[in-house]
Design a protein around this motif. Structure first.
Motif, mmCIF file in Angstrom:
data_model
loop_
_atom_site.group_PDB
_atom_site.id
_atom_site.type_symbol
_atom_site.label_atom_id
_atom_site.label_comp_id
_atom_site.label_asym_id
_atom_site.label_seq_id
_atom_site.Cartn_x
_atom_site.Cartn_y
_atom_site.Cartn_z
ATOM 1 N N LEU A 46 4.443 0.470 0.711
ATOM 2 C CA LEU A 46 5.456 0.669 -0.439
ATOM 3 C C LEU A 46 5.762 2.201 -0.557
ATOM 4 N N ALA A 47 6.751 2.547 -0.296
ATOM 5 C CA ALA A 47 7.332 4.091 -0.133
ATOM 6 C C ALA A 47 8.157 4.566 -1.235
ATOM 7 N N SER A 48 7.927 5.665 -1.786
ATOM 8 C CA SER A 48 8.912 6.460 -2.815
ATOM 9 C C SER A 48 9.873 6.890 -2.328
ATOM 10 N N VAL A 49 10.792 5.983 -1.572
ATOM 11 C CA VAL A 49 11.960 6.549 -1.084
ATOM 12 C C VAL A 49 13.021 5.496 -1.278
ATOM 13 N N ASN A 50 14.361 5.817 -0.983
ATOM 14 C CA ASN A 50 15.583 5.228 -1.235
ATOM 15 C C ASN A 50 15.911 4.282 -0.060
ATOM 16 N N HIS A 51 16.839 3.547 -0.167
ATOM 17 C CA HIS A 51 17.157 2.514 1.152
ATOM 18 C C HIS A 51 17.578 3.216 2.413
ATOM 19 N N TYR A 52 18.350 4.437 2.193
ATOM 20 C CA TYR A 52 18.459 5.227 3.535
ATOM 21 C C TYR A 52 17.305 5.814 4.039
ATOM 22 N N ASP A 53 16.513 6.320 3.308
ATOM 23 C CA ASP A 53 15.344 6.851 3.687
ATOM 24 C C ASP A 53 14.390 6.125 4.626
ATOM 25 N N LEU A 54 14.381 4.538 4.237
ATOM 26 C CA LEU A 54 13.886 3.922 4.842
ATOM 27 C C LEU A 54 13.933 3.626 6.412
ATOM 28 N N THR A 55 15.465 3.953 6.673
ATOM 29 C CA THR A 55 15.883 4.031 8.092
ATOM 30 C C THR A 55 15.291 5.066 8.844
ATOM 31 N N CYS A 56 14.536 6.402 8.254
ATOM 32 C CA CYS A 56 13.976 7.377 8.517
ATOM 33 C C CYS A 56 15.029 8.413 9.049
ATOM 34 N N ARG A 57 16.214 8.244 8.520
ATOM 35 C CA ARG A 57 17.414 9.063 8.734
ATOM 36 C C ARG A 57 17.042 10.500 8.033
ATOM 37 N N HIS A 58 16.227 10.719 7.220
ATOM 38 C CA HIS A 58 16.037 12.002 6.737
ATOM 39 C C HIS A 58 14.592 12.432 6.896
ATOM 40 N N GLY A 59 13.880 11.763 7.900
ATOM 41 C CA GLY A 59 12.568 12.223 8.201
ATOM 42 C C GLY A 59 11.569 11.630 7.282
ATOM 43 N N ASP A 60 10.163 12.331 7.343
ATOM 44 C CA ASP A 60 9.327 12.169 6.528
ATOM 45 C C ASP A 60 9.425 13.115 5.285
ATOM 46 N N GLY A 61 8.848 12.731 4.010
ATOM 47 C CA GLY A 61 8.874 13.648 2.978
ATOM 48 C C GLY A 61 7.664 14.795 3.202
ATOM 49 N N TRP A 62 7.801 16.014 2.849
ATOM 50 C CA TRP A 62 7.084 16.924 3.020
ATOM 51 C C TRP A 62 5.598 16.912 2.297
ATOM 52 N N TRP A 63 5.613 16.105 1.507
ATOM 53 C CA TRP A 63 4.192 15.873 0.564
ATOM 54 C C TRP A 63 3.977 14.452 0.158
ATOM 55 N N GLY A 64 2.998 14.147 0.262
ATOM 56 C CA GLY A 64 2.657 12.610 -0.332
ATOM 57 C C GLY A 64 2.556 11.801 0.737
ATOM 58 N N LYS A 65 1.623 10.745 0.911
ATOM 59 C CA LYS A 65 1.599 9.632 1.930
ATOM 60 C C LYS A 65 2.491 8.728 1.463
ATOM 61 N N HIS A 66 2.745 8.709 0.156
ATOM 62 C CA HIS A 66 3.812 7.741 -0.440
ATOM 63 C C HIS A 66 5.415 7.912 0.203
ATOM 64 N N ARG A 67 5.699 9.097 0.953
ATOM 65 C CA ARG A 67 6.933 9.608 1.351
ATOM 66 C C ARG A 67 7.143 9.882 2.651
ATOM 67 N N LYS A 68 6.450 8.877 3.641
ATOM 68 C CA LYS A 68 6.322 8.903 4.943
ATOM 69 C C LYS A 68 6.928 7.632 5.750
ATOM 70 N N PRO A 69 8.150 7.734 5.697
ATOM 71 C CA PRO A 69 8.914 6.228 6.334
ATOM 72 C C PRO A 69 8.450 6.504 7.887
ATOM 73 N N CYS A 70 8.772 7.464 8.290
ATOM 74 C CA CYS A 70 8.608 7.583 9.965
ATOM 75 C C CYS A 70 7.415 7.502 10.471
ATOM 76 N N THR A 71 6.400 8.050 9.528
ATOM 77 C CA THR A 71 4.720 7.857 9.933
ATOM 78 C C THR A 71 4.789 6.392 9.961
ATOM 79 N N SER A 130 0.730 -0.940 -0.001
ATOM 80 C CA SER A 130 -0.009 -0.057 -0.069
ATOM 81 C C SER A 130 1.010 1.269 0.033
ATOM 82 N N ARG A 131 0.437 2.291 -0.523
ATOM 83 C CA ARG A 131 1.103 3.678 -0.449
ATOM 84 C C ARG A 131 0.478 4.448 0.786
ATOM 85 N N ASP A 132 -0.230 3.852 1.556
ATOM 86 C CA ASP A 132 -0.695 4.574 2.787
ATOM 87 C C ASP A 132 0.495 4.119 4.038
ATOM 88 N N PRO A 133 1.047 5.229 4.568
ATOM 89 C CA PRO A 133 1.841 4.832 5.543
ATOM 90 C C PRO A 133 1.149 4.283 7.010
#
Length: 151
Positions: free
Chosen positions: A112-137, A103-106
């Motif tokens: 399934l997030a539109s992020v890279n391997h590092y982003d999956l660890t939440c090292r860069h926080g959540d994306g500013w827009w889009g539910k598909h860019r929210k690993p920390c959430t 799902s694209r819903d966090p």
């Protein structure tokens, strides 16, 4: 990967730094090879997959805009994955159990997030827009789900 000209040494150094090429003579690491569903190492995990109640996978080598975005995008291009990937793991290596609906819903169990391997660890926080860019959430939602189940 084959020689790609003057950028080759830079990409090889990046692959080594991120642990992608820690195998013998600079080959792909055994940990990375174990991600293939056909790997004997992955087969050893199959009995446990029924207990997996959540997973998160990325499908964007560039991911969230960060200091790592360009280098991970370059690494994915150099590796030349033949499918969507997070710059390190191809989508077919996603640890979601077979049959799980991504799902694209966090707040979903298998995200399934539109992020890279590092982003999956939440090292860069959540994306500013889009539910598909929210690993920390997603991590927060999974922790809340586990806490509610423990009550």
């Amino acid at each position: 990967p084959t020689d790609r000209g003057p950028v080759e040494p830079v990409l090889r150094a990046l692959a080594k730094r991120v642990g992608f090429c820690d195998g013998p003579n600079g080959s792909v690491s055994s940990a990375y090879r174990a991600l293939a569903r056909s790997s004997p190492a992955f087969a050893g995990l199959r009995p446990w997959l029924g207990r997996v109640n959540g997973s998160m996978c990325g499908d964007s080598p560039f991911g969230l805009w960060s200091i790592n975005s360009v280098e991970l995008r370059a690494l994915a291009s150099w590796v030349n994955f033949s499918e969507k990937n997070d710059a390190v793991v191809p989508l077919s290596g996603c640890p979601a159990p077979a049959g799980a609906k991504l799902s694209r819903d966090p707040r979903g169990e298998h995200y399934l997030a539109s992020v890279n391997h590092y982003d999956l660890t939440c090292r860069h926080g959540d994306g500013w827009w889009g539910k598909h860019r929210k690993p920390c959430t997603w991590y927060r939602a999974m922790a809340e789900r586990a806490a509610a189940a423990a009550r």
